[in-house]
Design a protein around this motif. Structure first.
Motif, PDB file in Angstrom:
ATOM      1  N   TYR A   1       0.881  -1.224   0.123  1.00 21.78           N
ATOM      2  CA  TYR A   1      -0.006   0.069   0.069  1.00 21.78           C
ATOM      3  C   TYR A   1       1.098   1.149  -0.073  1.00 21.78           C
ATOM      4  O   TYR A   1       0.546   2.326  -0.739  1.00 21.78           O
ATOM      5  CB  TYR A   1      -0.752   0.021   1.227  1.00 21.78           C
ATOM      6  CG  TYR A   1      -2.006  -1.027   1.402  1.00 21.78           C
ATOM      7  CD1 TYR A   1      -2.643  -1.468   0.184  1.00 21.78           C
ATOM      8  CD2 TYR A   1      -2.427  -1.560   2.505  1.00 21.78           C
ATOM      9  CE1 TYR A   1      -3.601  -2.340   0.273  1.00 21.78           C
ATOM     10  CE2 TYR A   1      -3.165  -2.756   2.319  1.00 21.78           C
ATOM     11  CZ  TYR A   1      -3.944  -3.182   1.442  1.00 21.78           C
ATOM     12  OH  TYR A   1      -4.771  -4.145   1.526  1.00 21.78           O
ATOM     13  N   GLY A   2       1.998   1.103   0.695  1.00 27.51           N
ATOM     14  CA  GLY A   2       2.842   2.273   0.895  1.00 27.51           C
ATOM     15  C   GLY A   2       3.568   2.506  -0.462  1.00 27.51           C
ATOM     16  O   GLY A   2       4.014   3.633  -0.457  1.00 27.51           O
ATOM     17  N   LEU A   3       3.489   1.613  -1.304  1.00 23.45           N
ATOM     18  CA  LEU A   3       4.126   2.188  -2.573  1.00 23.45           C
ATOM     19  C   LEU A   3       3.082   2.485  -3.721  1.00 23.45           C
ATOM     20  O   LEU A   3       3.317   2.592  -4.839  1.00 23.45           O
ATOM     21  CB  LEU A   3       4.774   0.833  -3.338  1.00 23.45           C
ATOM     22  CG  LEU A   3       6.135   0.442  -2.789  1.00 23.45           C
ATOM     23  CD1 LEU A   3       6.472  -0.944  -2.919  1.00 23.45           C
ATOM     24  CD2 LEU A   3       7.104   1.463  -2.854  1.00 23.45           C
ATOM     25  N   GLY A   4       1.667   2.798  -3.147  1.00 19.70           N
ATOM     26  CA  GLY A   4       0.601   3.098  -4.090  1.00 19.70           C
ATOM     27  C   GLY A   4       0.031   1.952  -4.834  1.00 19.70           C
ATOM     28  O   GLY A   4      -0.515   2.262  -6.116  1.00 19.70           O
ATOM     29  N   ALA A   5       0.285   0.748  -4.111  1.00 29.79           N
ATOM     30  CA  ALA A   5      -0.722  -0.202  -4.824  1.00 29.79           C
ATOM     31  C   ALA A   5      -2.273  -0.249  -4.326  1.00 29.79           C
ATOM     32  O   ALA A   5      -2.388  -0.043  -3.286  1.00 29.79           O
ATOM     33  CB  ALA A   5      -0.010  -1.658  -4.438  1.00 29.79           C
TER      34      ALA A   5
ATOM     35  N   ASN B   1       0.658  10.082   4.238  1.00 30.40           N
ATOM     36  CA  ASN B   1       0.520   9.249   2.854  1.00 30.40           C
ATOM     37  C   ASN B   1      -1.037   8.724   3.138  1.00 30.40           C
ATOM     38  O   ASN B   1      -1.231   7.754   2.257  1.00 30.40           O
ATOM     39  CB  ASN B   1       1.447   8.470   2.571  1.00 30.40           C
ATOM     40  CG  ASN B   1       1.839   7.188   3.630  1.00 30.40           C
ATOM     41  OD1 ASN B   1       1.281   7.360   4.678  1.00 30.40           O
ATOM     42  ND2 ASN B   1       2.632   6.125   2.933  1.00 30.40           N
TER      43      ASN B   1
ATOM     44  N   MET C   1      -2.163   6.299   4.976  1.00 25.82           N
ATOM     45  CA  MET C   1      -1.994   5.027   5.297  1.00 25.82           C
ATOM     46  C   MET C   1      -2.796   4.695   6.378  1.00 25.82           C
ATOM     47  O   MET C   1      -3.407   3.544   6.413  1.00 25.82           O
ATOM     48  CB  MET C   1      -0.644   4.623   5.816  1.00 25.82           C
ATOM     49  CG  MET C   1       0.629   4.241   4.535  1.00 25.82           C
ATOM     50  SD  MET C   1      -0.044   2.688   3.749  1.00 25.82           S
ATOM     51  CE  MET C   1       0.620   1.475   4.600  1.00 25.82           C
TER      52      MET C   1
ATOM     53  N   VAL D   1      -4.344   6.102  -3.484  1.00 26.14           N
ATOM     54  CA  VAL D   1      -3.301   5.086  -4.099  1.00 26.14           C
ATOM     55  C   VAL D   1      -2.585   5.848  -4.685  1.00 26.14           C
ATOM     56  O   VAL D   1      -1.301   5.764  -4.531  1.00 26.14           O
ATOM     57  CB  VAL D   1      -4.079   4.056  -4.851  1.00 26.14           C
ATOM     58  CG1 VAL D   1      -3.314   3.286  -5.626  1.00 26.14           C
ATOM     59  CG2 VAL D   1      -4.836   3.173  -3.992  1.00 26.14           C
TER      60      VAL D   1
ATOM     61  N   ARG E   1       0.248   7.603  -2.364  1.00 30.57           N
ATOM     62  CA  ARG E   1       1.031   6.946  -1.858  1.00 30.57           C
ATOM     63  C   ARG E   1       2.275   6.644  -2.776  1.00 30.57           C
ATOM     64  O   ARG E   1       3.432   6.275  -2.329  1.00 30.57           O
ATOM     65  CB  ARG E   1       0.547   5.644  -1.380  1.00 30.57           C
ATOM     66  CG  ARG E   1      -0.437   5.729  -0.074  1.00 30.57           C
ATOM     67  CD  ARG E   1      -0.551   4.432   0.271  1.00 30.57           C
ATOM     68  NE  ARG E   1      -1.993   4.768   1.152  1.00 30.57           N
ATOM     69  CZ  ARG E   1      -3.282   4.294   0.933  1.00 30.57           C
ATOM     70  NH1 ARG E   1      -3.262   2.856   0.178  1.00 30.57           N
ATOM     71  NH2 ARG E   1      -4.069   4.343   1.858  1.00 30.57           N
ATOM     72  N   ALA E   2       2.093   6.859  -4.123  1.00 32.95           N
ATOM     73  CA  ALA E   2       3.063   6.580  -5.002  1.00 32.95           C
ATOM     74  C   ALA E   2       4.099   7.805  -5.003  1.00 32.95           C
ATOM     75  O   ALA E   2       5.206   8.060  -5.245  1.00 32.95           O
ATOM     76  CB  ALA E   2       2.563   6.551  -6.680  1.00 32.95           C
TER      77      ALA E   2
ATOM     78  N   VAL F   1       4.006   9.918  -2.119  1.00 30.66           N
ATOM     79  CA  VAL F   1       4.836  10.062  -0.927  1.00 30.66           C
ATOM     80  C   VAL F   1       5.203   8.466  -0.380  1.00 30.66           C
ATOM     81  O   VAL F   1       4.424   7.532   0.045  1.00 30.66           O
ATOM     82  CB  VAL F   1       3.640  10.530   0.142  1.00 30.66           C
ATOM     83  CG1 VAL F   1       4.274  10.714   1.607  1.00 30.66           C
ATOM     84  CG2 VAL F   1       3.151  11.724  -0.365  1.00 30.66           C
TER      85      VAL F   1
ATOM     86  N   HIS G   1       2.829   1.297 -11.539  1.00 28.73           N
ATOM     87  CA  HIS G   1       2.252   2.638 -11.869  1.00 28.73           C
ATOM     88  C   HIS G   1       2.769   2.803 -13.420  1.00 28.73           C
ATOM     89  O   HIS G   1       2.694   4.032 -13.957  1.00 28.73           O
ATOM     90  CB  HIS G   1       3.060   3.701 -11.232  1.00 28.73           C
ATOM     91  CG  HIS G   1       2.541   3.681  -9.715  1.00 28.73           C
ATOM     92  ND1 HIS G   1       1.381   3.728  -9.222  1.00 28.73           N
ATOM     93  CD2 HIS G   1       3.398   2.993  -8.547  1.00 28.73           C
ATOM     94  CE1 HIS G   1       1.097   3.529  -8.110  1.00 28.73           C
ATOM     95  NE2 HIS G   1       2.382   3.066  -7.439  1.00 28.73           N
TER      96      HIS G   1
END
Lengths: 487, 265
Positions: free
Chosen positions: A374-378, B64, B66, B94, B97-98, B100, B125
């Motif tokens: 999730y932290g990588l934007g998934a 971010n 989370m 989503v 978070r890419a 940050v 991405h």
């Protein structure tokens, strides 16, 4: 003396020994348990163990050995020629035993005096009438050799029982004395109890393993027996299954194996996606409340007896499929019982196996993995597909193979849902049958257990066993392989 | 992001990257963060310090979003990155978070190869046009995380087979492979030994040339070593925020002083 009372007496001795041993150890330490090596209870337990363990061991061995010994003695005393044509020694011995039990019951109910029961010159017809009056099932007339054998059978058993009772009680008392002599403060009673616990646990494990070995051996011997009277090349080479009890049976395994695999594959095609998706929904998407309700609700499926699934297949799914694929519809289906019917219903049965196990396994994937993703934007589904499922894969494969084992071994759904025709066909709407269903039909009814038509059941069972064993080994291999990579 | 060195990273003359105004966070009925106002400087390391349970990690996770993955958590107030409200309805968490990136307390490489770990973000991405492009991105991220030389010969080996310090640097490489602007680090060295910690700290110092780094730490020495700005949290309040040197040598608030001198904690 009945075994029940013997057991009770030994236990009473043990309880008495426990109290005495505990008191004796305490007294030896001057009433202060701090001077003892072990807690007082351990001294009591030491005495109780020494009273019970040897006595019960002897009793178990005796109870197993005595009937074997007595039977062989009695059988040896029977005159030659007692075994008639078309009969066997075991049948004669069964009659001897039945007669002996009949006499026992007659004596117990007072229809016969103990003297008469053991009298060597008793009148046979009178004997038979009295036994019949006492409600005992015996053959019309008991022959003299059988009566004599039954009487000596009774006598030997009576002596045996008496001897056993005496020896067991003696051993229990001896053990108590032995334990009591050890109840002095320096004795390490705690270590003795520890060793006994260990022995008990080993015994439990051994019984499980020995039983497995016993079952496998019995399968193997009977399978060998079958292949002695029916060629293995026909069993594994023939494409026809047509047993006939007049002989000349064609007992090729392929139609049955094909039916088993076909139905299992359909069942897994139903159960794996539905079960896996349900597990993913429950563990990743569902809110706490939904999960608390839905997980037990799905697991209820696992608690339904398979015969009920069978009824469901026969009465609901079959007719439903007939409506669509039957002669009124597409015309592919001849009757409600078909591979598709059984496969669909079995698939439903397997859903909780796949979903429940997979759910546990997905839950065991560390939250850190998901956070990282999730932290990588998934997104959620990207995380599940690329991180959670690969990490959970070994366990999921295990769950699927477990479901496969269940599918291959399933019987009732097949009996009711798939029909009884053994045939090799690719049409999933044809009736077929499986190995398990045929084992049932070969062993029910009045078949002679020595005929190939009955013994084939063991060869079929052996084949199934090897297939499921292979599946399990394969599952272990997969799990190990991935584990190496992931940890 | 660019490899060009940016020596002008002295505190006080940069733009503000992140602004937080009146941020409140609730876990069910617990008021975890109370009225936090903070401006985080671009291309500098900001350290959040404070005793356990003071809300510093919670606040970090607000940046971010989370905390969105926790059902019972509720965030109020205004957090802006480059002036854009990140809790605006139009913002996709989503996507945010890419931009940050985050590095966690315990190294958490995926059960995949080292290469696939780093390539994970770029693949999701769509940052690479082809395989060669992806190779370049992976190599650049690993080089910038100062781990390339150690792993270049075994990119197909599982990331979980590395040592703890290597794993954490791999996670940092994974985070910067998606080319974020802000890097959040939640006690990144707490599971590492002193040598690995020194390596990661050195790396953090390097990273501030290109990124805005926010780090939560329990070690005051670490905060003093790596950060330019420090924020002290206590019981959900942001007690004091200022230049690191000032916080450690001349704190204005009594609570800060007691914490940095080791009398509360």
């Amino acid at each position: 003396m009945p075994v029940f009372w013997l057991v009770m007496i030994v236990l009473a001795i043990a309880i008495g020994g426990y109290i005495l041993g505990r008191g004796r150890a305490l007294a030896g330490a001057g009433g202060d348990s701090r001077h003892l090596h072990s807690l007082p209870n351990y001294y009591g337990s030491n005495v109780a163990i020494k009273a019970v363990a040897p006595a019960f061991l002897l009793m178990i061995v005796w109870l197993i050995a005595q009937p074997i010994f007595v039977s062989s003695q009695v059988a040896g005393d029977l005159p030659d020629g007692i075994v008639a044509d078309g009969s066997s020694m075991s049948l004669v011995m069964a009659e001897v035993r039945r007669t002996a039990e009949g006499i026992n019951a007659a004596v117990a109910s007072g229809a016969m005096s103990p003297e008469m029961a053991s009298s060597g010159r008793a009148d046979i017809s009178d004997f038979t009438t009295r036994l019949q009056d006492a409600g005992q099932i015996v053959t019309a007339t008991i022959t003299q050799p059988i009566l004599n054998a039954a009487q000596s059978y009774r006598a030997m058993n009576a002596t045996g029982n008496l001897l056993m009772t005496g020896l067991v009680l003696l051993l229990a008392l001896g053990g108590t004395v032995w334990g009591l002599r050890e109840s002095y403060p320096e004795f390490r009673a705690r270590n003795v109890v520890e060793a006994s616990v260990r022995a008990l646990l080993i015994a439990a494990a051994s019984i499980a393993i020995l039983t497995t070995i016993g079952i496998v051996l019995s399968l193997i011997f009977n399978t060998i027996e079958f292949f002695r009277i029916y060629p293995a090349s026909d069993f594994f080479g023939s494409m026809t299954w047509s047993p006939s009890f007049q002989g000349n049976s064609q007992l090729g395994i392929w139609p049955l194996l094909w039916g088993t695999l076909y139905i299992s594959i359909i069942a897994l095609l139903v159960a794996v996606p539905i079960g896996l998706f349900a597990a993913i929904y429950l563990s990743e998407y569902a809110s706490k409340n939904v999960r608390a309700f839905a997980k037990p609700a799905i697991e209820v499926l696992a608690g339904i007896p398979t015969i009920v699934y069978g009824l469901f297949a026969l009465l609901t799914v079959g007719p439903l499929l007939m409506g669509v694929f039957g002669n009124d519809g597409l015309g592919w289906m001849q009757s409600g019982t078909a591979v598709m019917t059984a496969g669909l219903v079995m698939g439903i049965m397997l859903i909780p196996f796949v979903s429940s196990l997979s759910d546990d396994i997905i839950n065991a994937v560390p939250q850190a993995m998901r956070d990282g993703s999730y932290g990588l934007g998934a997104t959620k589904s990207e995380t599940i597909r690329q991180v959670v499922l690969p990490a959970a894969l070994p366990g999921i494969v295990g769950a699927i193979l477990l479901a496969a084992s269940r599918a291959i071994g399933e019987t009732m759904i097949v009996v009711l849902g798939a029909g009884a025709a053994a045939r090799l066909s690719l049409n999933p709407f044809d009736a077929m049958t499986t190995v398990t269903a045929k084992i049932v039909s070969q062993l029910t009814g009045d078949s002679d257990f020595a005929s190939p038509e009955a013994l084939v059941a063991f060869a079929l069972g052996m084949t199934l066993f090897i297939i499921t064993l292979g599946l399990n080994v394969f599952a272990l291999y997969i799990v190990r392989k991935y584990r190496e990579q992931y940890e | 992001m660019y490899d060009a060195p940016n020596p002008a990273t002295e505190v006080g003359q940069q733009d503000i990257k992140i602004t937080a105004k009146d941020v409140q966070v609730y876990y069910a009925d617990t008021h975890a963060i109370k009225n936090v106002n903070v401006d985080i400087v671009d291309r500098a390391v900001t350290a959040f310090i404070g005793p356990s349970g003071c809300g510093k990690s919670t606040f970090l996770r607000c940046i971010n979003r989370m905390n969105d993955t926790i059902d019972i958590c509720r965030v109020e107030g205004d957090i802006r990155i480059d002036g854009d409200d990140i809790y605006d309805k139009r913002v996709d968490p989503v996507q945010l978070r890419a931009k940050v990136g985050m590095v966690f307390q315990k190294p958490n490489p995926f059960p995949k190869s080292i290469y696939d770990n780093v390539a994970y973000g770029p693949r999701i991405h769509g940052l690479a046009k082809n395989k060669a492009d992806l190779d370049i991105i992976v190599e650049r991220a690993l080089r910038r995380a100062a781990i390339w030389d150690e792993v270049k010969d075994r990119l197909t080996a599982p990331g979980t087979g590395l040592s703890g310090g290597q794993q954490q640097r791999l996670c940092i490489a994974r985070a910067i492979a998606t080319e974020p602007e802000v890097l959040l680090m939640d006690e990144p060295c707490s599971a590492l030994d002193p040598i690995a910690t020194a390596q990661v700290e050195e790396l953090i110092d390097e990273l501030r040339r290109d990124y805005t780094v926010v780090i939560v730490t329990h070690s005051m020495q670490q905060a003093a070593r790596v950060s330019q700005k420090t924020a002290f949290f206590h019981l959900g309040d942001l007690v004091e925020y200022g230049d690191t040197e000032q916080i450690f040598t001349n704190p204005k608030d009594e609570r800060t002083e007691r914490y940095v001198t080791g009398r509360i904690g």
